[in-house]
Design a protein around this motif. Sequence first.
Motif, PDB file in Angstrom:
ATOM      1  N   GLU A  72       0.862  -1.184   0.000  1.00  0.00           N
ATOM      2  CA  GLU A  72       0.000   0.000   0.000  1.00  0.00           C
ATOM      3  C   GLU A  72       0.897   1.233   0.000  1.00  0.00           C
ATOM      4  N   VAL A  73       0.587   2.203  -0.865  1.00  0.00           N
ATOM      5  CA  VAL A  73       1.372   3.438  -0.958  1.00  0.00           C
ATOM      6  C   VAL A  73       0.500   4.601  -0.508  1.00  0.00           C
ATOM      7  N   ARG A  74       1.058   5.417   0.388  1.00  0.00           N
ATOM      8  CA  ARG A  74       0.369   6.623   0.848  1.00  0.00           C
ATOM      9  C   ARG A  74       0.940   7.826   0.096  1.00  0.00           C
ATOM     10  N   ASP A  75       0.047   8.611  -0.488  1.00  0.00           N
ATOM     11  CA  ASP A  75       0.421   9.830  -1.205  1.00  0.00           C
ATOM     12  C   ASP A  75       0.358  10.970  -0.197  1.00  0.00           C
ATOM     13  N   GLY A  76       1.520  11.564   0.111  1.00  0.00           N
ATOM     14  CA  GLY A  76       1.561  12.656   1.085  1.00  0.00           C
ATOM     15  C   GLY A  76       1.004  13.965   0.553  1.00  0.00           C
ATOM     16  N   GLY A  77       0.711  14.014  -0.766  1.00  0.00           N
ATOM     17  CA  GLY A  77       0.181  15.236  -1.354  1.00  0.00           C
ATOM     18  C   GLY A  77       1.237  16.317  -1.522  1.00  0.00           C
ATOM     19  N   ASN A  78       2.506  15.963  -1.229  1.00  0.00           N
ATOM     20  CA  ASN A  78       3.596  16.941  -1.274  1.00  0.00           C
ATOM     21  C   ASN A  78       4.784  16.464  -2.111  1.00  0.00           C
ATOM     22  N   GLY A  79       4.530  15.462  -2.961  1.00  0.00           N
ATOM     23  CA  GLY A  79       5.608  14.903  -3.770  1.00  0.00           C
ATOM     24  C   GLY A  79       6.296  13.720  -3.112  1.00  0.00           C
ATOM     25  N   GLN A  80       5.879  13.404  -1.883  1.00  0.00           N
ATOM     26  CA  GLN A  80       6.439  12.237  -1.205  1.00  0.00           C
ATOM     27  C   GLN A  80       5.397  11.136  -1.118  1.00  0.00           C
ATOM     28  N   TYR A  81       5.882   9.913  -1.303  1.00  0.00           N
ATOM     29  CA  TYR A  81       5.049   8.722  -1.273  1.00  0.00           C
ATOM     30  C   TYR A  81       5.687   7.758  -0.293  1.00  0.00           C
ATOM     31  N   SER A  82       4.867   7.073   0.506  1.00  0.00           N
ATOM     32  CA  SER A  82       5.454   6.227   1.533  1.00  0.00           C
ATOM     33  C   SER A  82       4.699   4.923   1.704  1.00  0.00           C
ATOM     34  N   SER A  83       5.407   3.978   2.303  1.00  0.00           N
ATOM     35  CA  SER A  83       4.857   2.690   2.661  1.00  0.00           C
ATOM     36  C   SER A  83       5.634   2.190   3.865  1.00  0.00           C
ATOM     37  N   THR A  84       5.126   1.169   4.516  1.00  0.00           N
ATOM     38  CA  THR A  84       5.820   0.563   5.652  1.00  0.00           C
ATOM     39  C   THR A  84       5.932  -0.931   5.402  1.00  0.00           C
ATOM     40  N   ILE A  85       7.137  -1.445   5.609  1.00  0.00           N
ATOM     41  CA  ILE A  85       7.384  -2.875   5.458  1.00  0.00           C
ATOM     42  C   ILE A  85       7.603  -3.466   6.846  1.00  0.00           C
ATOM     43  N   THR A  86       6.868  -4.527   7.154  1.00  0.00           N
ATOM     44  CA  THR A  86       7.078  -5.294   8.375  1.00  0.00           C
ATOM     45  C   THR A  86       7.157  -6.752   7.945  1.00  0.00           C
ATOM     46  N   HIS A  87       8.274  -7.413   8.268  1.00  0.00           N
ATOM     47  CA  HIS A  87       8.464  -8.801   7.832  1.00  0.00           C
ATOM     48  C   HIS A  87       9.166  -9.564   8.939  1.00  0.00           C
ATOM     49  N   THR A  88       8.890 -10.856   9.047  1.00  0.00           N
ATOM     50  CA  THR A  88       9.427 -11.653  10.152  1.00  0.00           C
ATOM     51  C   THR A  88      10.514 -12.648   9.751  1.00  0.00           C
ATOM     52  N   ARG A  89      10.841 -12.748   8.477  1.00  0.00           N
ATOM     53  CA  ARG A  89      11.892 -13.672   8.025  1.00  0.00           C
ATOM     54  C   ARG A  89      13.162 -12.895   7.710  1.00  0.00           C
ATOM     55  N   ALA A  90      14.257 -13.307   8.316  1.00  0.00           N
ATOM     56  CA  ALA A  90      15.548 -12.661   8.056  1.00  0.00           C
ATOM     57  C   ALA A  90      16.006 -12.984   6.642  1.00  0.00           C
ATOM     58  N   GLY A  91      16.747 -12.060   6.028  1.00  0.00           N
ATOM     59  CA  GLY A  91      17.286 -12.282   4.686  1.00  0.00           C
ATOM     60  C   GLY A  91      17.419 -10.975   3.931  1.00  0.00           C
ATOM     61  N   SER A  92      17.809 -11.094   2.675  1.00  0.00           N
ATOM     62  CA  SER A  92      17.948  -9.940   1.785  1.00  0.00           C
ATOM     63  C   SER A  92      16.752  -9.910   0.845  1.00  0.00           C
ATOM     64  N   TYR A  93      16.128  -8.752   0.741  1.00  0.00           N
ATOM     65  CA  TYR A  93      14.917  -8.601  -0.055  1.00  0.00           C
ATOM     66  C   TYR A  93      15.030  -7.404  -0.997  1.00  0.00           C
ATOM     67  N   SER A  94      14.367  -7.501  -2.119  1.00  0.00           N
ATOM     68  CA  SER A  94      14.344  -6.439  -3.109  1.00  0.00           C
ATOM     69  C   SER A  94      13.171  -5.501  -2.827  1.00  0.00           C
ATOM     70  N   VAL A  95      13.456  -4.193  -2.843  1.00  0.00           N
ATOM     71  CA  VAL A  95      12.408  -3.174  -2.730  1.00  0.00           C
ATOM     72  C   VAL A  95      12.476  -2.366  -4.019  1.00  0.00           C
ATOM     73  N   GLU A  96      11.401  -2.454  -4.806  1.00  0.00           N
ATOM     74  CA  GLU A  96      11.360  -1.776  -6.103  1.00  0.00           C
ATOM     75  C   GLU A  96      10.320  -0.669  -6.065  1.00  0.00           C
ATOM     76  N   VAL A  97      10.734   0.515  -6.509  1.00  0.00           N
ATOM     77  CA  VAL A  97       9.834   1.670  -6.546  1.00  0.00           C
ATOM     78  C   VAL A  97       9.709   2.137  -7.992  1.00  0.00           C
ATOM     79  N   MET A  98       8.463   2.359  -8.409  1.00  0.00           N
ATOM     80  CA  MET A  98       8.206   2.833  -9.777  1.00  0.00           C
ATOM     81  C   MET A  98       7.273   4.033  -9.738  1.00  0.00           C
ATOM     82  N   ILE A  99       7.512   4.949 -10.652  1.00  0.00           N
ATOM     83  CA  ILE A  99       6.609   6.086 -10.862  1.00  0.00           C
ATOM     84  C   ILE A  99       6.230   6.053 -12.333  1.00  0.00           C
TER      85      ILE A  99
END
Length: 159
Positions: A72-99
């Motif tokens: 889920e992406v929150r539009d701050g209305g100010n040019g910033q977009y945010s999300s929160t990641i919470t995960h319980t498995r240790a490891g390396s993960y890819s975070v991809e952002v697209m506009i």
Amino acid sequence: GVHVSGSPFNASFAAAPQAAVASKSVLLTTSPWSATVGSDVPVVVQARDVRGIDVIVGGAATTIAFDGTLREVRDGGNGQYSSTITHTRAGSYSVEVMIGGAPIENSPQTLVLRPTTTDVSRCTVFTSDGTFVATAGKSADFFITARDRFSNVQSYASA
């Protein structure tokens, strides 16, 4: 602008930011990027225009994916977009952002999730021969697998 001779006022004009451009937009996170499992990891994107100027309005079609799953992406209305990641498995993960369907600058990024503190109730003990028997005065080897509250294996060097 051009100064009008004799005028007590100085004219100053700045170009307003234009529409968000993916290749100029950035993830407001430092690299290397790491956190502890179970914690909330903020993902904040700053949209920028073709000149690299921060966009100050919302509305850009922005997606954030964690390990291939859209968040889920929150539009701050100010040019910033945010999300929160919470995960319980240790490891390396890819975070991809697209506009607008294109990846932003330096996307994807790697998020490393580390195990949290050891939870004794999740640890296991075993012996090399599987007997769990030791004789007084004789050496016996046993091994402990330390785990956190999410059962992620901890890494410790042996002495």
